[in-house]
Design an enzyme around this catalytic site. Structure first.
Site, mmCIF file in Angstrom:
data_model
loop_
_atom_site.group_PDB
_atom_site.id
_atom_site.type_symbol
_atom_site.label_atom_id
_atom_site.label_comp_id
_atom_site.label_asym_id
_atom_site.label_seq_id
_atom_site.Cartn_x
_atom_site.Cartn_y
_atom_site.Cartn_z
ATOM 1 N N GLY A 288 0.817 -1.219 0.000
ATOM 2 C CA GLY A 288 0.000 0.000 0.000
ATOM 3 C C GLY A 288 0.847 1.263 0.000
ATOM 4 N N ARG B 108 1.399 -5.655 -5.005
ATOM 5 C CA ARG B 108 1.384 -6.575 -3.877
ATOM 6 C C ARG B 108 1.873 -7.980 -4.243
ATOM 7 N NH1 ARG B 108 -0.658 -4.444 0.680
ATOM 8 N NH2 ARG B 108 -2.183 -2.763 0.550
ATOM 9 N N ASP C 67 5.226 -7.835 5.952
ATOM 10 C CA ASP C 67 5.308 -8.984 5.045
ATOM 11 C C ASP C 67 6.392 -8.781 3.980
ATOM 12 O OD1 ASP C 67 3.261 -10.482 6.237
ATOM 13 O OD2 ASP C 67 1.721 -9.370 5.158
ATOM 14 N N LYS D 274 7.944 0.768 5.845
ATOM 15 C CA LYS D 274 6.834 1.580 5.322
ATOM 16 C C LYS D 274 5.494 1.003 5.744
ATOM 17 C CE LYS D 274 4.363 -0.006 2.686
ATOM 18 N NZ LYS D 274 3.512 -0.767 1.781
ATOM 19 N N THR D 275 4.554 1.765 6.109
ATOM 20 C CA THR D 275 3.127 1.473 6.147
ATOM 21 C C THR D 275 2.409 2.526 6.972
ATOM 22 O OG1 THR D 275 1.327 -0.038 6.695
ATOM 23 C CG2 THR D 275 3.275 -0.238 8.080
ATOM 24 N N ASP E 138 -0.146 1.987 8.426
ATOM 25 C CA ASP E 138 -0.802 1.275 9.531
ATOM 26 C C ASP E 138 -0.061 1.424 10.862
ATOM 27 O OD1 ASP E 138 -2.412 0.469 7.484
ATOM 28 O OD2 ASP E 138 -1.773 -1.621 7.489
ATOM 29 N N TYR F 126 -26.264 14.834 13.907
ATOM 30 C CA TYR F 126 -25.795 13.539 13.391
ATOM 31 C C TYR F 126 -24.801 12.863 14.325
ATOM 32 C CZ TYR F 126 -27.496 14.966 8.742
ATOM 33 O OH TYR F 126 -28.270 15.375 7.681
ATOM 34 N N GLY G 158 -5.995 0.739 8.562
ATOM 35 C CA GLY G 158 -4.971 0.315 9.524
ATOM 36 C C GLY G 158 -4.852 -1.189 9.587
ATOM 37 N N GLU H 54 -10.445 -0.310 11.133
ATOM 38 C CA GLU H 54 -10.996 -1.189 10.088
ATOM 39 C C GLU H 54 -10.869 -2.679 10.418
ATOM 40 O OE1 GLU H 54 -9.314 -0.851 6.137
ATOM 41 O OE2 GLU H 54 -7.359 -1.540 6.777
HETATM 42 P P1 FBP Z 1 0.392 -1.906 3.589
HETATM 43 O O1 FBP Z 1 0.281 -2.773 4.808
HETATM 44 O O2 FBP Z 1 0.819 -2.637 2.392
HETATM 45 O O3 FBP Z 1 1.230 -0.687 3.849
HETATM 46 O O4 FBP Z 1 -1.071 -1.340 3.251
HETATM 47 C C1 FBP Z 1 -1.816 -0.644 4.165
HETATM 48 C C2 FBP Z 1 -3.272 -0.531 3.785
HETATM 49 O O5 FBP Z 1 -3.559 0.821 3.470
HETATM 50 C C3 FBP Z 1 -4.183 -1.035 4.898
HETATM 51 O O6 FBP Z 1 -4.413 -0.041 5.872
HETATM 52 C C4 FBP Z 1 -5.407 -1.445 4.132
HETATM 53 O O7 FBP Z 1 -6.148 -2.441 4.814
HETATM 54 C C5 FBP Z 1 -4.843 -1.985 2.853
HETATM 55 O O8 FBP Z 1 -3.616 -1.324 2.652
HETATM 56 C C6 FBP Z 1 -5.745 -1.757 1.666
HETATM 57 O O9 FBP Z 1 -5.226 -2.430 0.566
HETATM 58 P P2 FBP Z 1 -5.395 -2.012 -0.952
HETATM 59 O O10 FBP Z 1 -4.432 -0.907 -1.208
HETATM 60 O O11 FBP Z 1 -4.969 -3.224 -1.688
HETATM 61 O O12 FBP Z 1 -6.803 -1.582 -1.163
#
Ligand code: FBP
Length: 549
Positions: free
Chosen positions: A77, A141, A172, A198-199, A201, A239, A247, A307
């Site tokens: 991602g 991916r 991963d 990187k991420t 999350d 609302y 995440g 999420e």
């Molecule tokens: P990474 O773990 O590869 O950094 O991706 C993070 C993320 O944004 C998650 O938060 C989310 O669940 C997922 O990627 C969504 O995947 P996609 O980009 O394939 O829709």
């Protein structure tokens, strides 16, 4: 390419580097390391890359280098700052020898396997400095884990004379980077492999890695949006906003956004699991907050939902574990193939235990279907596709209706739904991420120059001014343990979930009752790139609390 005014101005920003990386460096080696778990198994699987020391760079005499060709891959991602890792690495290898070359493999690890690449030039790099996104070479991916892929990779690496490969990815992808480093070392192929954390999350962190890049910018972007919603909410007062945040499994993003914006509620999946809460318990908890505020005349509020929540409700977690086993072909360890989605759902339903089937069938049809269907290439449920925010608000509405009949609630409940994820993954990196990423990339060039392989590029002490940041490398095997994935035990980097005894969660827990009952919203506003340091250089609240700042 037409640029916005911000892009134009931002292109001129010179990211800050740790002092140690500003001139020549020497690598100072620490003691031998071991993996965080399953030491004997990991050592046996990584005989060439296990036990290496942690490296710290200090100012010193760097010996002159021959030109070196390096390759880079963006994996998984998007996360703000990826382009700065690349520009930092580019500047780093060029500073070692101006005839060094940097190649980018296109659209993720697949580009290495399929021999699709680009050679970076000053013009390309300058176009992307301090910008968000991964579009400079694209990401993907594809899982890099098979010998045939490694062999296909070495063909192109040899053809381009590449001596080192940098893989920018999450837990991963960095696990796979380590497997690749070990494979090339075992075969004596003479190619080093370096990882970069990187991420968005935030779940790739540990004793050695303070944070994964992109978390800072993504959380600040979502917090701006949440703050805007809170102001709207506090203006119209009609609302309840259910806001799901990306995440994946961990709730770091939701928690950080809660610390930044002080919503009325924020669920933390790790706590839901620890307290063994059922879906009904979660709904009752939220409905109680809504009812209590209604009693004060406040029929509005904000609720943050991580999420991955659904995966942490114990009964659903057990169900997902069995679904993962059933969806894996035991002969190949790969996902089973089905003629159609309906066939897949039918197969799943007739092959899982009755108690898990009952849980599955108790869920709304679309959630049931999503859980039965495809995993991402790493075997994860695609939680971003499950509309938990809508599921929860519908269930809260039903609960409030019951309470109304029983005379326990007398308010109005009207819900709005949001899902923030893609909105923040490619935002222009904050100063923190711009500096951190540039440093990670530049630092990777120093690890390469020092002949390291199987290391992650690491920058520490990042709550201090950038000049005091500490640069170095950590053996990836040090972060590994054995975990069950796709029906088999695999060596993987341990994912960091929210620690319930950690300072960020404890601070949140000490405040949440007050935030639930009263309206204590904070409106962070947009990321600032110029201005007083306390406005534009601040790190996340999570990091500050973790480091006692
Ligand atoms: P990474 O773990 O590869 O950094 O991706 C993070 C993320 O944004 C998650 O938060 C989310 O669940 C997922 O990627 C969504 O995947 P996609 O980009 O394939 O829709």
């Amino acid at each position: 390419m037409k640029k916005s005014a911000l892009q134009e101005a931002r292109a001129a920003y010179q990211p800050k580097l740790p002092k140690a990386l500003q001139g020549s460096v020497v690598a100072v080696e620490g003691a031998a390391t071991q993996s965080v778990g399953n030491q004997d198994e990991i050592k046996a699987m990584f005989p060439n890359t296990y036990g290496m020391p942690v490296i710290t760079f200090e100012a010193g005499e760097q010996t002159a280098l021959e030109p070196i060709n390096v390759g880079i891959i963006l994996s998984g991602g998007q996360a703000p700052g990826g382009h700065n890792v690349i520009s930092g690495l580019y500047d780093g290898v060029k500073s070692l020898n101006k005839d060094s070359k940097l190649y980018g493999f296109l659209m993720g690890p697949g580009g290495l396997v399929d021999h699709k690449y680009v050679e970076f030039t000053d013009a390309i790099i300058d176009e992307y400095r301090n910008t968000g996104g991964f579009d400079i070479i694209g990401s993907g991916r594809t899982k890099l884990e098979k010998e045939a892929q490694f062999e296909s990779g070495i063909e192109i690496l040899r053809k381009l004379g590449i001596k080192a490969l940098v893989i920018i990815g999450g837990d991963d992808s960095n696990t796979n980077a380590c497997v690749l480093a070990e494979y090339y070392a075992a075969k004596n192929y003479g190619v080093q492999v370096i990882g970069c954390p990187k991420t968005i999350d935030g779940d790739l962190k540990n004793e050695q890695i303070e944070t994964s890049f992109g978390f800072d910018t993504a959380c600040k972007t979502y917090s701006e949006l949440i703050g805007n919603i809170q102001r709207d909410c506090n203006s119209a007062r009609k609302y309840w906003h259910f806001i799901k945040l990306m995440g994946r499994s961990a709730s770091h993003i939701a928690l950080e956004c809660a610390l930044e914006t002080q919503p009325n509620a924020c669920l933390v999946s790790e706590e839901v699991e620890q307290k063994a809460m059922s879906l009904d318990d979660v709904v009752t908890y939220l409905a109680k907050i809504v009812a209590d505020r209604a009693a004060d005349g406040n029929n509005f509020g904000t609720i943050l939902v991580p999420e991955g929540l659904i995966e942490f409700i114990p009964a659903i977690k057990k169900l997902i574990a069995e679904l993962n086993e059933v969806l894996t072909d035991p002969a190949t360890g790969e996902s089973r193939e089905f003629e159609s989605k309906d066939a897949q759902v039918a197969f799943v339903k007739s092959n899982i235990a009755p108690e898990n089937l009952a849980v599955l069938e108790s869920l709304p049809k679309d959630v049931e279907r999503q859980l039965c269907l495809d995993r991402d290439p790493h075997g994860n449920v695609q939680v971003s596709l499950i509309e938990t925010e809508k599921l929860l608000s519908a269930m809260v509405a039903t609960k409030l209706d019951e309470w109304k009949k029983e005379g326990k609630y007398n308010g109005k409940f009207s819900a709005q739904h949001h899902f923030f994820g893609y909105e923040g993954r490619c935002a222009a990196p904050s100063n923190y991420d711009a500096d951190y990423c540039y440093s990670l990339g530049f630092n990777a060039s120093r690890l390469i120059a020092n002949g390291k392989t199987g290391y992650m590029s690491v920058i520490k002490n990042t709550t201090a001014p950038a000049s005091e940041w500490i640069a170095g490398g950590v053996p990836i095997t040090m972060m590994m343990n054995m975990e069950r994935r796709n029906g088999a035990m695999k060596p993987v980097i341990r994912k960091a979930l929210v620690e319930l005894d950690g300072a960020p969660f404890k601070f949140f827990a000490s405040k949440r009752e007050e935030w639930a009952k009263n309206t204590c919203y904070v409106y962070p506003g947009p990321i600032q790139y110029w201005g007083p340091s306390e406005v534009c250089d601040q790190c996340t609240k999570t990091l500050a609390l973790e480091q006692g700042k």
